[in-house]
Design a protein around this motif. Structure first.
Motif, PDB file in Angstrom:
ATOM      1  N   GLN A 169       0.814  -1.217   0.000  1.00  0.00           N
ATOM      2  CA  GLN A 169       0.000   0.000   0.000  1.00  0.00           C
ATOM      3  C   GLN A 169       0.847   1.266   0.000  1.00  0.00           C
ATOM      4  OE1 GLN A 169      -2.275  -0.858   3.520  1.00  0.00           O
ATOM      5  NE2 GLN A 169      -4.027  -1.655   2.352  1.00  0.00           N
ATOM      6  N   ILE A 170       1.881   1.300   0.810  1.00  0.00           N
ATOM      7  CA  ILE A 170       2.657   2.536   0.970  1.00  0.00           C
ATOM      8  C   ILE A 170       3.411   2.915  -0.308  1.00  0.00           C
ATOM      9  CG2 ILE A 170       4.575   3.598   2.220  1.00  0.00           C
ATOM     10  CD1 ILE A 170       3.634   2.071   4.703  1.00  0.00           C
ATOM     11  N   PRO A 171       4.215   2.032  -0.907  1.00  0.00           N
ATOM     12  CA  PRO A 171       4.911   2.436  -2.139  1.00  0.00           C
ATOM     13  C   PRO A 171       3.974   2.638  -3.327  1.00  0.00           C
ATOM     14  CG  PRO A 171       5.329   0.126  -1.658  1.00  0.00           C
ATOM     15  CD  PRO A 171       4.643   0.697  -0.450  1.00  0.00           C
ATOM     16  N   THR A 172       2.832   1.957  -3.335  1.00  0.00           N
ATOM     17  CA  THR A 172       1.873   2.161  -4.419  1.00  0.00           C
ATOM     18  C   THR A 172       1.311   3.575  -4.376  1.00  0.00           C
ATOM     19  OG1 THR A 172       1.265  -0.186  -4.459  1.00  0.00           O
ATOM     20  CG2 THR A 172      -0.284   1.360  -5.458  1.00  0.00           C
ATOM     21  N   GLU A 173       0.977   4.050  -3.198  1.00  0.00           N
ATOM     22  CA  GLU A 173       0.483   5.415  -3.073  1.00  0.00           C
ATOM     23  C   GLU A 173       1.579   6.414  -3.404  1.00  0.00           C
ATOM     24  OE1 GLU A 173      -1.877   8.769  -2.353  1.00  0.00           O
ATOM     25  OE2 GLU A 173      -2.308   6.688  -2.898  1.00  0.00           O
ATOM     26  N   ARG A 174       2.820   6.117  -3.025  1.00  0.00           N
ATOM     27  CA  ARG A 174       3.942   7.009  -3.363  1.00  0.00           C
ATOM     28  C   ARG A 174       4.113   7.085  -4.878  1.00  0.00           C
ATOM     29  NH1 ARG A 174       7.866   4.363  -1.021  1.00  0.00           N
ATOM     30  NH2 ARG A 174       7.469   5.320   1.006  1.00  0.00           N
ATOM     31  N   TRP A 175       3.998   5.942  -5.560  1.00  0.00           N
ATOM     32  CA  TRP A 175       4.118   5.938  -7.020  1.00  0.00           C
ATOM     33  C   TRP A 175       2.989   6.733  -7.656  1.00  0.00           C
ATOM     34  CZ3 TRP A 175       1.187   4.360 -11.194  1.00  0.00           C
ATOM     35  CH2 TRP A 175       1.851   4.294 -12.425  1.00  0.00           C
ATOM     36  N   ARG A 176       1.775   6.615  -7.119  1.00  0.00           N
ATOM     37  CA  ARG A 176       0.631   7.371  -7.656  1.00  0.00           C
ATOM     38  C   ARG A 176       0.894   8.870  -7.596  1.00  0.00           C
ATOM     39  NH1 ARG A 176      -3.985  10.166  -6.309  1.00  0.00           N
ATOM     40  NH2 ARG A 176      -3.283  10.258  -4.131  1.00  0.00           N
ATOM     41  N   VAL A 177       1.414   9.351  -6.478  1.00  0.00           N
ATOM     42  CA  VAL A 177       1.704  10.775  -6.335  1.00  0.00           C
ATOM     43  C   VAL A 177       2.787  11.198  -7.321  1.00  0.00           C
ATOM     44  CG1 VAL A 177       2.607  12.543  -4.766  1.00  0.00           C
ATOM     45  CG2 VAL A 177       0.973  10.829  -3.925  1.00  0.00           C
ATOM     46  N   GLU A 178       3.828  10.386  -7.469  1.00  0.00           N
ATOM     47  CA  GLU A 178       4.888  10.711  -8.425  1.00  0.00           C
ATOM     48  C   GLU A 178       4.356  10.700  -9.856  1.00  0.00           C
ATOM     49  OE1 GLU A 178       7.957   7.899  -7.697  1.00  0.00           O
ATOM     50  OE2 GLU A 178       8.630   8.843  -5.820  1.00  0.00           O
ATOM     51  N   TYR A 179       3.489   9.755 -10.165  1.00  0.00           N
ATOM     52  CA  TYR A 179       2.903   9.690 -11.507  1.00  0.00           C
ATOM     53  C   TYR A 179       2.125  10.973 -11.809  1.00  0.00           C
ATOM     54  CZ  TYR A 179      -0.159   8.233 -15.338  1.00  0.00           C
ATOM     55  OH  TYR A 179      -0.838   8.169 -16.519  1.00  0.00           O
TER      56      TYR A 179
END
Length: 233
Positions: A169-179
């Motif tokens: 969950q944590i890195p997926t949300e981080r990737w979403r923000v970067e995207y």
């Protein structure tokens, strides 16, 4: 001879009757890669689309990722990672995003059981969002979401090993923000979908502004993912 002509005329009439009737043309937008959609997004919150992407933790247990995007801005509005997710959790995710981003006019999806569930369709009807279902077996008609799903898998999921749900969950949300804020997008002139900084929401602002527009599926104090009866009736 006359009898033969009559027989030939009858055969011709029969064959004509068997010819399929001309179909009315469907309004589709075709992309260069062969994918198509049926309603062109014209502005933010005009058309959202959502889908599920499969992943797993290192022990082989399944993960499901609910993807929600705005087709016009190309912004990823949510990536919810769970072990299992049904229509009530889909409603919960949509409500959280709508409180901040507003209500879309349309939402596009395939015919998966979570998306055609009666409680979800009723809830979307209450908030004023129309559903757009693609033809069964035609994922290319959900082209924007399919394109995003490919980027999510190629640029993130294929390079990660998740040892727990929380680690997913944590890195997926981080990737979403970067995207949304950093990754250039060719369709947007190589700009990210949402480069502007988003200010923290003021206490009560979103809830007070939008509470009367649509029912929120959970109230403060409820466990995340549980639904109140008022939201569905």
């Amino acid at each position: 001879m006359a009898s033969g002509q009559g027989s030939s005329a009858a055969d011709l009439a029969t064959r004509r009757a068997e010819v399929p009737q001309k179909q009315r043309p469907r309004g589709r937008l075709w992309f260069g890669d062969g994918s198509c959609i049926r309603l062109r997004p014209e502005r933010a919150n005009h058309v959202w689309s959502y889908d599920f992407v499969k992943a797993m933790t290192h022990d082989g247990r399944a993960l499901r990722i609910l993807v929600l995007i705005d087709e016009y801005t190309r912004e990823c509005l949510a990536l919810r990672v769970v072990r299992g997710l049904g229509s009530l959790q889909v409603i919960d995710t949509l409500a959280d995003v709508m409180l901040v981003r507003g209500i879309p006019e349309h939402i596009r999806s395939d015919n998966g059981p979570e998306f055609i569930a009666e409680e979800l369709r009723k809830w979307l009807g209450k908030v004023g969002t129309r559903t757009l279902y693609i033809e069964p077996g035609s994922p290319w008609e959900n082209g924007y979401c399919e394109s995003f799903n490919g980027k999510l898998r190629d640029e993130f999921l294929n390079g990660e090993i998740f040892y727990s749900l929380k680690e997913a969950q944590i890195p997926t949300e981080r990737w979403r923000v970067e995207y949304n804020t950093e990754r250039p997008h060719s369709a947007l002139g190589y700009r990210p979908p949402a480069p502007q900084a988003i200010l923290p929401q003021q206490p009560g602002h979103g809830d007070m502004e939008n509470a009367s527009r649509f029912p929120h599926p959970h109230t403060p104090g409820d466990h995340y993912g549980q639904m109140s009866n008022e939201a569905l009736h």
